[in-house]
Design an enzyme around this catalytic site. Structure first.
Site, mmCIF file in Angstrom:
data_model
loop_
_atom_site.group_PDB
_atom_site.id
_atom_site.type_symbol
_atom_site.label_atom_id
_atom_site.label_comp_id
_atom_site.label_asym_id
_atom_site.label_seq_id
_atom_site.Cartn_x
_atom_site.Cartn_y
_atom_site.Cartn_z
ATOM 1 C CD GLU A 214 -3.040 -1.064 2.226
ATOM 2 O OE1 GLU A 214 -2.919 -0.215 3.118
ATOM 3 O OE2 GLU A 214 -3.996 -1.874 2.169
HETATM 4 C C1 BDP Z 1 -4.503 -2.809 5.340
HETATM 5 C C2 BDP Z 1 -3.024 -2.954 5.659
HETATM 6 C C3 BDP Z 1 -2.814 -3.876 6.848
HETATM 7 C C4 BDP Z 1 -3.733 -3.469 7.976
HETATM 8 C C5 BDP Z 1 -5.170 -3.597 7.482
HETATM 9 C C6 BDP Z 1 -6.180 -3.291 8.577
HETATM 10 O O1 BDP Z 1 -2.323 -3.451 4.545
HETATM 11 O O2 BDP Z 1 -1.456 -3.819 7.243
HETATM 12 O O3 BDP Z 1 -3.529 -4.223 9.131
HETATM 13 O O4 BDP Z 1 -5.306 -2.658 6.455
HETATM 14 O O5 BDP Z 1 -6.443 -2.119 8.827
HETATM 15 O O6 BDP Z 1 -4.735 -1.687 4.585
HETATM 16 O O7 BDP Z 1 -6.666 -4.218 9.189
#
Ligand code: BDP
Length: 660
Positions: A460
């Protein structure tokens, strides 16, 4: 230090470096052999966090020059573990800055008295800047967590009549800056909003001979040959014709070895099958071993004999000024191919569908510390689930994890710590250079693992930015130059029209949280949103797509029907809707689905986290939520559809398996 442990090792023989990929040198996993010994330095270390205002008292007072207890109070700190949850001191839970670890080690006399011995100190990982002193002498510095680094310390231990006592001091700084990976903006005292979880790695001391056949033996050039040549391009437009002709093919293992410490040496290489029969021989620093009637390395549930491993034995004998020496090392080898078409991910020429998970190295108390019982439990759960793959979100995992994947046939998308690249200032030249260096270390460490089928350079990133486009292009190109044999990706959460990095990847990996972070509560929208997502991306790029994250925060034991957010019913319903959407595209160009997350895990505090991230299908203690059973049914069903040759897979874990 973080996750790993420290190891010291020693061995006899010329220093053996090598790689099939043209990297300079390499770093073999510490292994015992007739010529090598290892000393794991796991256990209790003395520890002190530097709470001074500028966090530099340790350097000003030179704590490394004398035993740590002489400069102030110390506490016991287990290695490997994150230090954050070990003590009752809240300041340590959130500490940012320099921490100091120290341990005394007694070396066997043969390590210090035989001058043909080479003694190496290896740090499995330290998050994220580390300085190492041996007996007060500045020995080693390393930037970046999660990856190993080592130093030859022979001259420090072989200096006197019996200097067998070693004092190892390690200072580690967990501060994240715009140029660290992951990046961050933590300052010591003014901002402790985002303290990283960290701990000490595993330290190993090992012994080889002065001309050691120490580090690498790389043989990632594993080629699978049929009567027709394998595809030349990673993104050939259609499934290659040769994939249909695979019957009993020959396997080709390319090896390249470099030796340090002698010009007068002999290298012998033998490839043994799983029954210990020699199937191919070679000599010299490079060569190609041909394996007629090869047994291929297949993923778990894709073949009736998955994860077939050969052993590559290397024997080095050499003349040195101190006399003859020899060294031995054995490397597990899996022979398989990976290729990508515009709509498929192929392993050994067969379409492969990733049905798996995203993980974290995380558990109660120990944090990121490596732990065998946890590791074996996790692999048992993966097999129970019928999962055939995971992504090392969001950093490389311990080498033992990769070895287990090779042995169990669990396919890996190997991700570097390129997470949190969210701000424009993170895409600068210093960061780019460091990111490339990190990819070199990841590829150097993991390229010989057959389980690793793809590199992920980031999670991301702000890939809608022009600067991110250039940055990703450079990191991906560099990774491909390091390893032309594997596809490369990064994981995007951008809009298909805005993403500037997607043109450079081989496989599109997408994170989306419909009905969680968007339109929350509206499960009925998921199928439409998912179809639109897939169609837009595919139309634009014509590349295979993996749904690399999706999921819902779920507190185990919370129930509500009709489903409401945070309940087990909501997680199940959300998954069901995603699965319907995935099934629409699964036989077209969607080549995988990885749930977020395998297990609940700890995070920094925030209003969106209830004692960490609760999107696990297992709790942090590895107990199943309702969604685990749903996913299990689905994964075994998919496995039975995609198995080769076609037959029904049986759960190896449970008597009440769906298929027994
Ligand atoms: C995503 C991320 C991850 C997060 C997840 C979340 O890649 O690392 O833990 O969201 O918010 O966007 O659970």
């Amino acid at each position: 230090m973080a996750r790993g442990s420290a190891v010291a090792w020693a061995a006899l023989g010329p220093l053996l470096w090598g790689c099939a990929l043209g990297l300079q040198g390499g770093m073999l996993y510490p292994q015992e052999s007739p010529s090598r010994e290892c000393k794991e330095l796991d256990g209790l270390w003395s520890f002190r966090a530097d709470f001074s205002d500028n966090r530099r008292r340790g350097f000003e007072e030179q704590w490394y020059r004398r035993p740590l207890w002489e400069s102030g109070p110390t506490v016991d700190m287990p290695v490997p573990s994150s230090f954050n949850d070990i003590s009752q001191d809240w300041r340590l839970r959130h500490f940012v800055g320099w921490v100091w670890y120290e341990r005394e080690v007694i070396l066997p006399e043969r390590w210090t008295q035989d001058l043909r011995t080479r003694v190496v100190l290896r740090i499995g990982s330290a998050h994220s800047y580390a300085i190492v002193w041996v007996n007060g002498v500045d020995t080693l510095e390393h930037e970046g967590g999660y990856l190993p680094f080592e130093a030859d310390i022979s001259n420090l231990v072989q200096v006197g009549p019996l200097p067998s006592r070693l004092r190892i001091t390690i200072a580690i700084n967990n501060t994240l800056t715009p140029t660290t990976l992951p990046p961050g903006t933590i300052q010591y005292l003014t901002d402790t909003s985002n303290p990283p979880i960290l701990g000490i790695p595993r330290v190993t001391l090992s012994r080889t001979h002065i001309l050691t056949f120490s580090t690498t033996l790389d043989c990632s050039g594993l080629y699978f040959c049929t009567r027709h040549p394998p595809p030349t391009s990673m993104t050939s437009p259609s499934p290659p014709a040769w994939s249909k002709t695979v019957v009993r093919a020959s396997g080709l293992v390319n090896y390249q070895i470099s030796v340090k410490g002698s010009n007068l040496f002999k290298l012998e290489v033998r490839l043994l099958d799983a029954e210990n029969k020699v199937v191919a021989n070679g000599t010299g620093t490079q060569g190609q071993l041909k394996v007629p009637g090869v047994s291929l390395w297949w993923p778990y549930l894709m073949h009736e004999r998955p994860a077939y491993l050969y052993s590559l034995e290397v024997q080095l004998t050499a003349q040195t000024s101190l006399g003859p020496v020899s060294d031995f090392y054995t490397l597990p080898v899996g022979i398989r191919t990976v290729a990508v078409t515009k709509s498929q991910f192929l392993i050994n020429g067969k379409p492969f569908y990733f049905h798996g998970v995203n993980k974290h190295e995380d558990a109660d108390i120990r944090g990121k510390g490596f732990d065998w019982p946890l590791l074996v439990k996790d692999f048992n759960l993966l097999r129970w689930l019928g999962a055939n793959a995971f992504r090392t979100s969001h950093y490389p995992y311990a080498e033992e994890v990769m070895q287990m994947c090779d042995r169990y046939g669990i396919v890996v998308i190997d991700e570097c710590p390129g997470v949190g690249l969210a701000l424009p200032q993170f895409f600068n030249n210093v960061s780019l250079h460091h990111h490339m260096q990190v990819m070199e270390e990841v590829v150097r460490r993991d390229k010989n693992h057959p389980a690793v089928v793809m590199w992920s350079v980031a999670n991301e990133p702000a890939s809608h930015l022009e600067s991110a486009g250039y940055y990703l292009k450079m990191v991906i190109a560099h990774t491909k130059s390091l390893d032309p044999s594997r596809p490369v990706t990064f994981v995007s959460n951008s809009n298909y029209a805005a993403d500037k990095g997607a043109p450079y990847v081989d496989v599109i990996c997408l994170n989306s949280y419909y009905s969680w972070y968007h339109d929350y509560g509206h499960l009925e929208l998921i199928q439409l949103q998912l179809a639109t997502q897939f169609e837009n991306w595919y139309k634009k790029y014509q590349k295979p797509i993996i749904q690399s994250e999706y999921g819902a925060e779920t507190i185990a034991g919370f129930h509500q029907d009709p489903p409401l957010m945070f309940t087990e019913e909501y997680q199940k319903s959300l998954l069901e809707q995603y699965h319907l959407g995935l099934d629409q595209k699964r036989r077209k160009y969607v080549v995988g689905e990885l749930i977020w997350n395998f297990a609940d895990f700890m995070t920094e505090q925030s209003p969106t986290r209830v004692l960490g991230n609760k999107k696990g299908i297992f709790t942090r203690q590895r107990q199943p939520k309702s969604a685990a059973f749903l996913l299990r049914e689905r994964y075994w069903k998919i496995a039975n559809e995609t198995r080769y040759p076609h037959s029904v897979a049986k759960s190896q874990c449970l008597e009440n398996s769906l298929f027994t």
